[in-house]
Design a protein around this motif. Structure first.
Motif, PDB file in Angstrom:
ATOM      1  N   CYS A 104       0.831  -1.561  -0.409  1.00 51.29           N
ATOM      2  CA  CYS A 104      -0.186   0.640   0.046  1.00 51.29           C
ATOM      3  C   CYS A 104       0.947   0.885  -0.460  1.00 51.29           C
ATOM      4  O   CYS A 104       2.181   1.581   0.604  1.00 51.29           O
ATOM      5  CB  CYS A 104      -0.800   0.300   1.024  1.00 51.29           C
ATOM      6  SG  CYS A 104      -2.142   1.058   1.539  1.00 51.29           S
ATOM      7  N   PHE A 105       0.695   2.155  -0.766  1.00 51.06           N
ATOM      8  CA  PHE A 105       1.288   3.748  -1.197  1.00 51.06           C
ATOM      9  C   PHE A 105       0.740   4.110  -0.689  1.00 51.06           C
ATOM     10  O   PHE A 105      -0.253   4.927  -1.683  1.00 51.06           O
ATOM     11  CB  PHE A 105       1.793   3.534  -2.751  1.00 51.06           C
ATOM     12  CG  PHE A 105       2.201   1.366  -3.147  1.00 51.06           C
ATOM     13  CD1 PHE A 105       3.808   1.920  -2.854  1.00 51.06           C
ATOM     14  CD2 PHE A 105       2.028   0.926  -3.196  1.00 51.06           C
ATOM     15  CE1 PHE A 105       4.554   0.924  -3.699  1.00 51.06           C
ATOM     16  CE2 PHE A 105       2.843  -0.670  -3.950  1.00 51.06           C
ATOM     17  CZ  PHE A 105       4.216  -0.179  -3.786  1.00 51.06           C
ATOM     18  N   VAL A 106       1.263   5.089   0.029  1.00 47.07           N
ATOM     19  CA  VAL A 106       0.809   6.570  -0.082  1.00 47.07           C
ATOM     20  C   VAL A 106       1.503   7.576  -0.737  1.00 47.07           C
ATOM     21  O   VAL A 106       2.692   7.729  -0.796  1.00 47.07           O
ATOM     22  CB  VAL A 106       1.171   7.319   1.742  1.00 47.07           C
ATOM     23  CG1 VAL A 106       0.519   8.134   1.907  1.00 47.07           C
ATOM     24  CG2 VAL A 106       0.369   5.990   2.956  1.00 47.07           C
ATOM     25  N   ALA A 107       0.461   8.549  -0.939  1.00 44.80           N
ATOM     26  CA  ALA A 107       1.356   9.834  -1.816  1.00 44.80           C
ATOM     27  C   ALA A 107       0.455  10.777  -1.997  1.00 44.80           C
ATOM     28  O   ALA A 107      -0.902  11.346  -1.469  1.00 44.80           O
ATOM     29  CB  ALA A 107       1.373   9.382  -3.139  1.00 44.80           C
ATOM     30  N   GLY A 108       0.715  11.800  -0.784  1.00 41.48           N
ATOM     31  CA  GLY A 108       0.314  12.894  -1.133  1.00 41.48           C
ATOM     32  C   GLY A 108       0.938  14.540  -1.860  1.00 41.48           C
ATOM     33  O   GLY A 108      -0.235  14.725  -3.195  1.00 41.48           O
ATOM     34  N   SER A 109       1.885  14.298  -2.134  1.00 39.16           N
ATOM     35  CA  SER A 109       2.440  15.814  -2.855  1.00 39.16           C
ATOM     36  C   SER A 109       2.358  15.747  -4.690  1.00 39.16           C
ATOM     37  O   SER A 109       1.739  15.960  -5.856  1.00 39.16           O
ATOM     38  CB  SER A 109       3.647  15.927  -2.926  1.00 39.16           C
ATOM     39  OG  SER A 109       3.994  15.666  -2.213  1.00 39.16           O
ATOM     40  N   ALA A 110       2.253  14.054  -5.164  1.00 44.87           N
ATOM     41  CA  ALA A 110       2.704  13.212  -5.572  1.00 44.87           C
ATOM     42  C   ALA A 110       1.149  13.238  -6.838  1.00 44.87           C
ATOM     43  O   ALA A 110       1.205  13.070  -8.206  1.00 44.87           O
ATOM     44  CB  ALA A 110       3.194  11.527  -6.278  1.00 44.87           C
ATOM     45  N   ILE A 111       0.159  13.117  -5.837  1.00 43.24           N
ATOM     46  CA  ILE A 111      -0.901  12.794  -6.630  1.00 43.24           C
ATOM     47  C   ILE A 111      -1.960  14.654  -6.057  1.00 43.24           C
ATOM     48  O   ILE A 111      -2.051  15.202  -6.628  1.00 43.24           O
ATOM     49  CB  ILE A 111      -2.162  12.088  -5.920  1.00 43.24           C
ATOM     50  CG1 ILE A 111      -0.983  10.287  -5.790  1.00 43.24           C
ATOM     51  CG2 ILE A 111      -3.760  12.366  -5.724  1.00 43.24           C
ATOM     52  CD1 ILE A 111      -2.787   9.481  -5.270  1.00 43.24           C
ATOM     53  N   TYR A 112      -2.059  15.076  -5.164  1.00 42.79           N
ATOM     54  CA  TYR A 112      -3.073  16.337  -4.887  1.00 42.79           C
ATOM     55  C   TYR A 112      -1.753  17.671  -6.188  1.00 42.79           C
ATOM     56  O   TYR A 112      -2.554  18.616  -6.281  1.00 42.79           O
ATOM     57  CB  TYR A 112      -3.036  16.544  -2.857  1.00 42.79           C
ATOM     58  CG  TYR A 112      -4.661  15.262  -3.073  1.00 42.79           C
ATOM     59  CD1 TYR A 112      -5.335  15.837  -3.177  1.00 42.79           C
ATOM     60  CD2 TYR A 112      -4.476  14.680  -2.373  1.00 42.79           C
ATOM     61  CE1 TYR A 112      -6.606  15.177  -3.579  1.00 42.79           C
ATOM     62  CE2 TYR A 112      -5.191  14.272  -1.629  1.00 42.79           C
ATOM     63  CZ  TYR A 112      -6.738  14.124  -2.415  1.00 42.79           C
ATOM     64  OH  TYR A 112      -6.961  13.636  -2.114  1.00 42.79           O
ATOM     65  N   HIS A 113      -0.734  17.407  -5.465  1.00 44.18           N
ATOM     66  CA  HIS A 113      -0.031  18.504  -6.094  1.00 44.18           C
ATOM     67  C   HIS A 113       0.690  18.339  -7.998  1.00 44.18           C
ATOM     68  O   HIS A 113       0.806  19.635  -8.981  1.00 44.18           O
ATOM     69  CB  HIS A 113       0.774  19.395  -6.244  1.00 44.18           C
ATOM     70  CG  HIS A 113       1.091  19.337  -4.200  1.00 44.18           C
ATOM     71  ND1 HIS A 113       2.282  19.303  -3.673  1.00 44.18           N
ATOM     72  CD2 HIS A 113       0.899  19.724  -3.787  1.00 44.18           C
ATOM     73  CE1 HIS A 113       2.290  20.507  -2.591  1.00 44.18           C
ATOM     74  NE2 HIS A 113       0.509  20.478  -2.771  1.00 44.18           N
ATOM     75  N   ALA A 114      -0.584  17.685  -8.125  1.00 45.34           N
ATOM     76  CA  ALA A 114      -0.148  16.936  -9.528  1.00 45.34           C
ATOM     77  C   ALA A 114      -1.549  17.649  -9.993  1.00 45.34           C
ATOM     78  O   ALA A 114      -2.555  18.264  -9.854  1.00 45.34           O
ATOM     79  CB  ALA A 114      -1.164  15.499 -10.314  1.00 45.34           C
ATOM     80  N   HIS A 115      -1.020  17.961 -11.680  1.00 48.55           N
ATOM     81  CA  HIS A 115      -2.638  18.936 -12.518  1.00 48.55           C
ATOM     82  C   HIS A 115      -3.726  17.988 -12.791  1.00 48.55           C
ATOM     83  O   HIS A 115      -4.519  18.280 -12.224  1.00 48.55           O
ATOM     84  CB  HIS A 115      -2.193  19.104 -13.695  1.00 48.55           C
ATOM     85  CG  HIS A 115      -2.887  19.408 -14.699  1.00 48.55           C
ATOM     86  ND1 HIS A 115      -3.165  21.171 -14.551  1.00 48.55           N
ATOM     87  CD2 HIS A 115      -3.440  18.830 -16.069  1.00 48.55           C
ATOM     88  CE1 HIS A 115      -4.566  21.282 -15.755  1.00 48.55           C
ATOM     89  NE2 HIS A 115      -4.017  20.117 -16.182  1.00 48.55           N
ATOM     90  N   ASP A 116      -4.275  17.039 -12.375  1.00 51.40           N
ATOM     91  CA  ASP A 116      -4.947  15.967 -12.516  1.00 51.40           C
ATOM     92  C   ASP A 116      -4.368  15.122 -11.766  1.00 51.40           C
ATOM     93  O   ASP A 116      -3.842  13.702 -11.921  1.00 51.40           O
ATOM     94  CB  ASP A 116      -5.405  15.400 -14.156  1.00 51.40           C
ATOM     95  CG  ASP A 116      -5.869  14.599 -14.043  1.00 51.40           C
ATOM     96  OD1 ASP A 116      -6.661  13.999 -13.394  1.00 51.40           O
ATOM     97  OD2 ASP A 116      -6.906  14.224 -15.304  1.00 51.40           O
ATOM     98  N   PRO A 117      -4.867  15.154 -10.124  1.00 51.32           N
ATOM     99  CA  PRO A 117      -4.921  13.810  -9.434  1.00 51.32           C
ATOM    100  C   PRO A 117      -5.315  12.882  -9.287  1.00 51.32           C
ATOM    101  O   PRO A 117      -4.891  11.635  -9.655  1.00 51.32           O
ATOM    102  CB  PRO A 117      -5.970  14.477  -7.683  1.00 51.32           C
ATOM    103  CG  PRO A 117      -5.368  15.892  -8.058  1.00 51.32           C
ATOM    104  CD  PRO A 117      -5.554  16.031  -9.859  1.00 51.32           C
TER     105      PRO A 117
END
Ligand code: DX5
Ligand code: ZN
Length: 242
Positions: free
Chosen positions: A205-218
């Motif tokens: 299970c991979f937690v990802a914060g900035s890589a998802i929410y700071h992406a142009h298209d989460p």
């Protein structure tokens, strides 16, 4: 706990990697909308910080309860707080699917795990990057999830600490031999450049914060991370019974 029961309780898919977007990097004024943006996520990761165990202060039980009512995504609560023996149970009672406490903060981790399970949650144990795994292996037999921190807890957007993958490999071996029955989660610095190494080491299970929410298209970023993890975990996941 038998893996099948773990799967049932966590709503896990048998061999597919899980993605847990971390709302630490979302817009706190629009949390319900930010959860909706990642519909289809396996878990929604919620970082509870108390400004004591870590220097940062985020959110607590009232916000988790509000999110529980606002989204169908199972809530994965990561408690970076002192005295989790006293406070963690509330998050299980609020309906979180998984409640993770830090071994560095827990006074009676075995009793705490039993209490979390009795309240209907998976019991999670987290270790900071500098904390070794070996001393806690027998305690982990009482837990459902192991959260390996790959940054120093407290803030999003930090660089991945690759050395922690040795702990993932050790835990994965112990799961493979049946000594531990755990879902292995990783948190911190997971992005398109790091997720493949983590998946190859044996993360579930991979937690990802900035890589998802700071992406142009989460949503697209989440899909892309999932595809990378699926490709990279294929070599060890074959034959897992789920
Ligand atoms: C850090 C938190 C993480 C954080 C990860 O203490 O536990 O969950 O949101 O953020 P990224 O993915 O940006 O490193
Ligand atoms: Zn976290």
């Amino acid at each position: 706990m038998a893996p099948s029961l773990l799967s049932e309780r966590a709503n896990l898919r048998d061999v597919s990697p899980m993605i847990a977007p971390s709302i630490l990097s979302a817009d706190f004024a629009r949390l319900a909308d930010e959860a909706a943006v990642v519909a289809g996520a396996d878990w929604l990761h919620i970082d509870v910080m108390d400004a004591h165990f870590v220097p940062n202060l985020t959110l607590g039980l009232p916000v988790v309860k509000a999110l529980k009512a606002a989204t169908d995504i199972p809530l994965d609560c990561h408690l970076m707080i002192e005295n989790p023996d006293r406070w963690a149970i509330g998050y299980a009672e609020a309906g979180a699917v998984n409640v993770t406490v830090h071994i560095e903060a827990a006074a009676e981790p075995v009793k705490l795990a039993a209490n979390l399970r009795a309240a209907g949650a998976l019991a999670g144990l987290s270790i900071k990057p500098a904390t070794p795994l070996e001393p806690y292996i027998e305690i982990l037999r009482h837990y459902d999830t192991l959260l390996v921190m790959s940054v120093e807890p407290g803030f999003g957007g930090q660089d991945f600490i690759v050395e922690v993958l040795n702990k993932v490999r050790t835990a994965r071996r112990l799961v493979a031999t049946g000594h531990l029955k755990l879902l292995i989660e990783i948190d911190g610095g997971i992005n398109a450049d790091t997720i493949e190494a983590a998946a190859e080491a044996g993360v579930d299970c991979f937690v990802a914060g900035s890589a998802i929410y700071h992406a142009h298209d989460p949503a697209a970023a989440m899909r892309h991370l999932r595809e990378q993890a699926e490709r990279s975990s294929a070599h060890w996941s074959v034959g897992r019974t789920g």
